[in-house]
Motif scaffolding. Structure first.
Motif, mmCIF file in Angstrom:
data_model
loop_
_atom_site.group_PDB
_atom_site.id
_atom_site.type_symbol
_atom_site.label_atom_id
_atom_site.label_comp_id
_atom_site.label_asym_id
_atom_site.label_seq_id
_atom_site.Cartn_x
_atom_site.Cartn_y
_atom_site.Cartn_z
ATOM 1 N N GLU A 63 4.770 -5.259 -4.871
ATOM 2 C CA GLU A 63 4.384 -6.650 -4.647
ATOM 3 C C GLU A 63 3.093 -6.681 -3.835
ATOM 4 O OE1 GLU A 63 7.701 -8.381 -2.593
ATOM 5 O OE2 GLU A 63 9.075 -8.049 -4.272
ATOM 6 N N PRO A 64 2.367 -7.807 -3.891
ATOM 7 C CA PRO A 64 1.150 -7.924 -3.071
ATOM 8 C C PRO A 64 1.450 -7.662 -1.600
ATOM 9 C CG PRO A 64 1.300 -9.755 -4.618
ATOM 10 C CD PRO A 64 2.609 -9.011 -4.696
ATOM 11 N N GLY A 65 0.610 -6.852 -0.970
ATOM 12 C CA GLY A 65 0.768 -6.543 0.446
ATOM 13 C C GLY A 65 1.589 -5.296 0.728
ATOM 14 N N ASP A 66 2.077 -4.614 -0.302
ATOM 15 C CA ASP A 66 2.888 -3.416 -0.097
ATOM 16 C C ASP A 66 2.046 -2.229 0.357
ATOM 17 O OD1 ASP A 66 5.372 -4.463 -0.620
ATOM 18 O OD2 ASP A 66 5.420 -3.830 -2.709
ATOM 19 N N THR A 67 2.717 -1.313 1.052
ATOM 20 C CA THR A 67 2.076 -0.085 1.528
ATOM 21 C C THR A 67 2.931 1.112 1.153
ATOM 22 O OG1 THR A 67 1.079 -1.236 3.413
ATOM 23 C CG2 THR A 67 1.259 1.160 3.575
ATOM 24 N N ARG A 78 7.169 -0.429 4.704
ATOM 25 C CA ARG A 78 6.422 0.512 3.876
ATOM 26 C C ARG A 78 7.404 1.431 3.161
ATOM 27 N NH1 ARG A 78 6.729 2.538 9.104
ATOM 28 N NH2 ARG A 78 7.278 4.756 9.220
ATOM 29 N N LEU A 79 6.872 2.166 2.194
ATOM 30 C CA LEU A 79 7.634 3.224 1.554
ATOM 31 C C LEU A 79 6.943 4.538 1.870
ATOM 32 C CD1 LEU A 79 9.996 4.009 -0.297
ATOM 33 C CD2 LEU A 79 8.413 3.832 -2.231
ATOM 34 N N ASP A 80 7.651 5.411 2.578
ATOM 35 C CA ASP A 80 7.132 6.742 2.878
ATOM 36 C C ASP A 80 7.485 7.651 1.710
ATOM 37 O OD1 ASP A 80 6.329 5.851 5.372
ATOM 38 O OD2 ASP A 80 8.021 6.730 6.439
ATOM 39 N N ILE A 81 6.496 8.369 1.200
ATOM 40 C CA ILE A 81 6.725 9.321 0.109
ATOM 41 C C ILE A 81 6.235 10.677 0.580
ATOM 42 C CG2 ILE A 81 6.257 9.921 -2.291
ATOM 43 C CD1 ILE A 81 5.723 6.938 -2.816
ATOM 44 N N HIS A 82 7.183 11.558 0.844
ATOM 45 C CA HIS A 82 6.849 12.917 1.282
ATOM 46 C C HIS A 82 6.922 13.822 0.059
ATOM 47 C CE1 HIS A 82 6.364 16.158 4.151
ATOM 48 N NE2 HIS A 82 7.201 16.839 3.381
ATOM 49 N N LEU A 127 11.441 9.666 -1.221
ATOM 50 C CA LEU A 127 11.056 8.279 -0.995
ATOM 51 C C LEU A 127 11.967 7.685 0.066
ATOM 52 C CD1 LEU A 127 10.177 9.082 -3.939
ATOM 53 C CD2 LEU A 127 10.314 6.658 -4.471
ATOM 54 N N THR A 128 11.406 7.335 1.218
ATOM 55 C CA THR A 128 12.186 6.807 2.330
ATOM 56 C C THR A 128 11.732 5.383 2.622
ATOM 57 O OG1 THR A 128 12.330 9.039 3.257
ATOM 58 C CG2 THR A 128 12.897 7.197 4.717
ATOM 59 N N PRO A 129 12.632 4.410 2.437
ATOM 60 C CA PRO A 129 12.264 3.019 2.683
ATOM 61 C C PRO A 129 12.214 2.710 4.174
ATOM 62 C CG PRO A 129 14.575 3.156 2.062
ATOM 63 C CD PRO A 129 14.012 4.550 1.975
ATOM 64 N N ARG A 130 11.219 1.941 4.575
ATOM 65 C CA ARG A 130 11.072 1.483 5.955
ATOM 66 C C ARG A 130 10.972 -0.038 5.924
ATOM 67 N NH1 ARG A 130 12.680 6.088 8.198
ATOM 68 N NH2 ARG A 130 11.236 7.794 7.809
ATOM 69 N N GLY A 131 11.939 -0.689 6.524
ATOM 70 C CA GLY A 131 11.980 -2.148 6.536
ATOM 71 C C GLY A 131 12.966 -2.671 5.498
ATOM 72 N N ASP A 132 13.460 -3.887 5.743
ATOM 73 C CA ASP A 132 14.480 -4.490 4.875
ATOM 74 C C ASP A 132 14.023 -4.649 3.439
ATOM 75 O OD1 ASP A 132 16.218 -4.649 7.017
ATOM 76 O OD2 ASP A 132 15.720 -6.737 7.479
ATOM 77 N N TRP A 153 11.971 -2.906 1.631
ATOM 78 C CA TRP A 153 12.005 -1.648 0.892
ATOM 79 C C TRP A 153 13.430 -1.138 0.730
ATOM 80 C CZ3 TRP A 153 8.962 0.110 -2.524
ATOM 81 C CH2 TRP A 153 7.615 -0.250 -2.501
ATOM 82 N N GLN A 154 14.289 -1.366 1.712
ATOM 83 C CA GLN A 154 15.696 -0.970 1.566
ATOM 84 C C GLN A 154 16.287 -1.633 0.330
ATOM 85 O OE1 GLN A 154 17.603 1.166 3.193
ATOM 86 N NE2 GLN A 154 16.408 1.611 5.006
ATOM 87 N N GLN A 155 15.999 -2.928 0.153
ATOM 88 C CA GLN A 155 16.539 -3.669 -0.980
ATOM 89 C C GLN A 155 15.931 -3.205 -2.307
ATOM 90 O OE1 GLN A 155 15.829 -7.753 0.005
ATOM 91 N NE2 GLN A 155 17.137 -7.672 1.818
ATOM 92 N N ARG A 156 14.681 -2.809 -2.288
ATOM 93 C CA ARG A 156 14.009 -2.411 -3.528
ATOM 94 C C ARG A 156 14.395 -1.028 -4.013
ATOM 95 N NH1 ARG A 156 7.866 -4.067 -2.866
ATOM 96 N NH2 ARG A 156 8.325 -4.849 -0.808
ATOM 97 N N MET A 157 14.966 -0.202 -3.167
ATOM 98 C CA MET A 157 15.334 1.144 -3.595
ATOM 99 C C MET A 157 16.332 1.088 -4.754
ATOM 100 S SD MET A 157 13.362 3.074 -1.978
ATOM 101 C CE MET A 157 13.969 4.717 -2.286
ATOM 102 N N ALA A 158 17.247 0.134 -4.719
ATOM 103 C CA ALA A 158 18.198 -0.014 -5.825
ATOM 104 C C ALA A 158 17.478 -0.384 -7.115
ATOM 105 C CB ALA A 158 19.252 -1.065 -5.478
#
Length: 181
Positions: free
Chosen positions: A40-44, A136-140, A153-158, A160-165
């Motif tokens: 989405e717009p503004g994602d990191t 943000r989404l951390d991708i190591h 892929l580690t979600p940071r913030g609500d 991103w937690q919801q978008r992982m599904a």
């Protein structure tokens, strides 16, 4: 969940992180497509990994999945610090390797891009220090073998937690089967 095609395996861990392993770079488009589907717009997205791990390769595939045309060659902005690409969403690709710390990031004028209505993809994000966005989404990226890679892929913030599904669901439609761990 675990999913496997001939060369791609994905596991969603109990902590919400998603681990995707691929044998070659050619196996990455389903992951890039899944990410593009939820952006989405503004994602990191913060890409972490050693030199040659595949940060720029993932960014190239992600940009393509976001509709960036072939006339906009996606390359590492190591010397320019930032490349901007136009697709369904603008992609602001930053490479902070040559910077020392958050003071250098601020002095380079890169912070304004985190406020734009595009997607910030940041290589070497440790240089952000305290300026790292909370959501943000951390991708190591870890090198497994010569071409094989593991993407955590580690979600940071609500948000991103919801978008992982949704990422997992998108991948499962790409012939990936999932098993929670």
């Amino acid at each position: 969940m675990t999913a496997q095609t001939n060369r791609l395996t994905a596991v969603q861990r109990e902590d919400g992180a998603l681990v995707v392993t691929c044998r070659t770079p050619e196996d990455l488009p389903p992951l890039a497509d899944a990410l593009a589907a939820v952006l989405e717009p503004g994602d990191t997205l913060l890409l972490q990994g050693e030199l040659g791990a595949g940060k720029t390769t993932l960014t190239q595939l992600l940009a393509h999945a976001l509709g960036v045309g072939v006339e906009q060659y996606v390359a590492s902005p190591s010397f320019a610090l930032l490349h901007e690409y136009i697709g369904r969403l603008p992609v602001f690709h930053m490479d902070l390797y040559r910077l020392s710390d958050e003071d250098d990031v601020e002095a380079a004028g890169l912070l304004e891009y985190f406020e734009q209505q595009g997607v910030c993809v940041v290589e070497w994000p440790d240089r952000l220090g305290s300026l790292t966005p909370d959501s943000r989404l951390d991708i190591h990226i870890e090198q497994e073998q010569l071409e094989a890679r593991r993407f955590i892929l580690t979600p940071r913030g609500d948000a991103w937690q919801q978008r992982m599904a949704r990422i997992a669901e998108h991948c499962s439609r790409s012939r990936l089967c999932w098993e929670q761990r």
